[in-house]
Design an enzyme around this catalytic site. Structure first.
Site, short mmCIF file in Angstrom:
data_model
loop_
_atom_site.label_atom_id
_atom_site.label_comp_id
_atom_site.label_asym_id
_atom_site.label_seq_id
_atom_site.Cartn_x
_atom_site.Cartn_y
_atom_site.Cartn_z
N ASP A 1 -19.08 -9.79 8.89
CA ASP A 1 -18.81 -9.51 10.30
C ASP A 1 -17.49 -8.79 10.57
O ASP A 1 -16.66 -9.27 11.33
CB ASP A 1 -18.88 -10.80 11.12
CG ASP A 1 -19.30 -10.51 12.56
OD1 ASP A 1 -20.27 -9.76 12.76
OD2 ASP A 1 -18.65 -11.02 13.49
N SER B 1 -14.00 -11.58 8.18
CA SER B 1 -13.10 -11.18 9.25
C SER B 1 -11.91 -10.39 8.70
O SER B 1 -12.08 -9.28 8.21
CB SER B 1 -12.66 -12.41 10.05
OG SER B 1 -12.13 -12.04 11.29
N HIS C 1 -19.05 -14.52 16.03
CA HIS C 1 -18.21 -14.15 14.88
C HIS C 1 -18.00 -15.33 13.94
O HIS C 1 -17.69 -15.13 12.76
CB HIS C 1 -16.86 -13.62 15.38
CG HIS C 1 -15.98 -13.09 14.31
ND1 HIS C 1 -16.33 -12.03 13.49
CD2 HIS C 1 -14.73 -13.47 13.91
CE1 HIS C 1 -15.35 -11.78 12.64
NE2 HIS C 1 -14.37 -12.63 12.87
#
Length: 336
Positions: free
Chosen positions: A141, A117, A291
């Site tokens: 991601d 992230s 996520h």
């Protein structure tokens, strides 16, 4: 009645620091029976967490990666997180510079990056700006583009944490303080996994060695280890940003593995196009997850990381250190 919300104009500001020393933990691999197994200790892994995470967030996973790749793993606290100093700015260029400085201080001349992230964007930028430092990377991601469409997620994180500090005002002596904080956050974050991750940074006493110019434990209230009030804007605008000017014309040709959550909005079509352009030596692994890959698919993502680094580890290794090569010397060290 006046609102209890602290006005931004009255907030104590964080100091401005170009770089900060990053707190870290080092996870060493288990000893191998093969004494000359090419562990590449000169190319360790540096694991960068997501927003409001810490070096403790995925400690067990990092140990598994160290053992699975026969490589030391540094887990670090990004500035304004965990045990690392509270300071501004919080933009990606500064955060990538912190990583470079960390490697310099630790004497690391070549590293493999793992970023999730927020940490994924930092890792991508570090690879682009300091390719001589970054051997390879796993990006979990995220994409190298501006993402205004995820600002809502960031706002909900911040609102939930501010609600605990400014509305719930839970005393440090309350035996049920963590459950009460979780209940207070439900108004903005119904997802229990996300709340659990944010609550890792919530404490009812000042940790040993922790210093902050703005987090006050003298109030007798539980506190986050992040300067939430000072980061309110940065956590939304800076985290969803991408430094287009400082990366214009840059490409990273080293191997990069992208792990994409099939139910996540973080890597969209624009992001895929940009990845293909500036990270031409890329591989993709899709996982059936939102996520929150690290929580929903822990075994799967750890295996993907280990398989990737193991596949690329021997590119510059002497042939006599590669298991299975005809020149491999099977010297065994029984001191395990």
């Amino acid at each position: 009645m006046f609102p209890t919300r602290v006005l931004r104009s009255t907030l104590q500001k964080l100091p401005h620091r170009e770089t900060v020393p990053m707190a870290y933990d080092l996870h060493m691999p288990q000893r191998s029976l093969f004494q000359n197994l090419n562990e590449k200790h000169t190319e360790p892994i540096v694991f960068l967490h997501g927003i409001f995470g810490s070096k403790k967030s995925y400690e067990l996973d990092s140990k598994m990666i160290a053992h699975g790749t026969h490589t030391p793993v540094y887990t670090v606290d990004i500035r304004n997180h965990g045990q690392t100093s509270h300071a501004m700015p919080f933009n990606y260029d500064t955060l990538a510079q912190d990583v470079k400085e960390f490697c310099h201080v630790q004497g690391l001349k070549s590293v493999k990056l793992v970023g999730y992230s927020l940490g994924a964007k930092i890792s991508m930028l570090a690879a682009l700006k300091y390719p001589e430092l970054v051997k390879s990377a796993v990006i979990i991601d995220n994409a190298p583009v501006k993402q205004p469409y995820i600002e809502l997620y960031m706002k909900q994180y911040v609102k939930s944490m501010l609600h605990v500090l400014e509305e719930a005002k839970i005393k440090t002596t309350d035996k049920d303080w963590k459950n009460k904080a979780s209940d207070a956050m439900k108004k903005f974050l119904p997802n229990g996994v996300i709340r659990k991750n944010l609550l890792v940074n919530l404490v009812n006493k000042k940790p040993d060695g922790f210093e902050s110019p703005v987090v006050n434990f003298d109030e007798g209230l539980i506190q986050f280890l992040n300067p939430i009030r000072q980061m309110e804007e940065a956590a939304v605008k800076d985290v969803t940003d991408w430094p287009e000017e400082s990366t214009e014309g840059l490409k990273y040709n080293g191997p990069v593995k992208f792990i994409k959550g099939l139910k996540s909005p973080f890597i969209n079509e624009e992001g895929m196009t940009k990845i293909q352009d500036i990270f031409p030596n890329n591989e993709f692994a899709n996982v059936n997850s939102s996520h929150d890959i690290l929580d929903q698919r822990p075994t799967e993502y750890v295996k993907i990381i280990c398989d990737f680094f193991n596949a690329h580890r021997y590119e510059s290794a002497p042939s006599n250190t590669i298991i299975g090569h005809k020149d491999f010397k099977t010297t065994i060290d029984m001191r395990v």
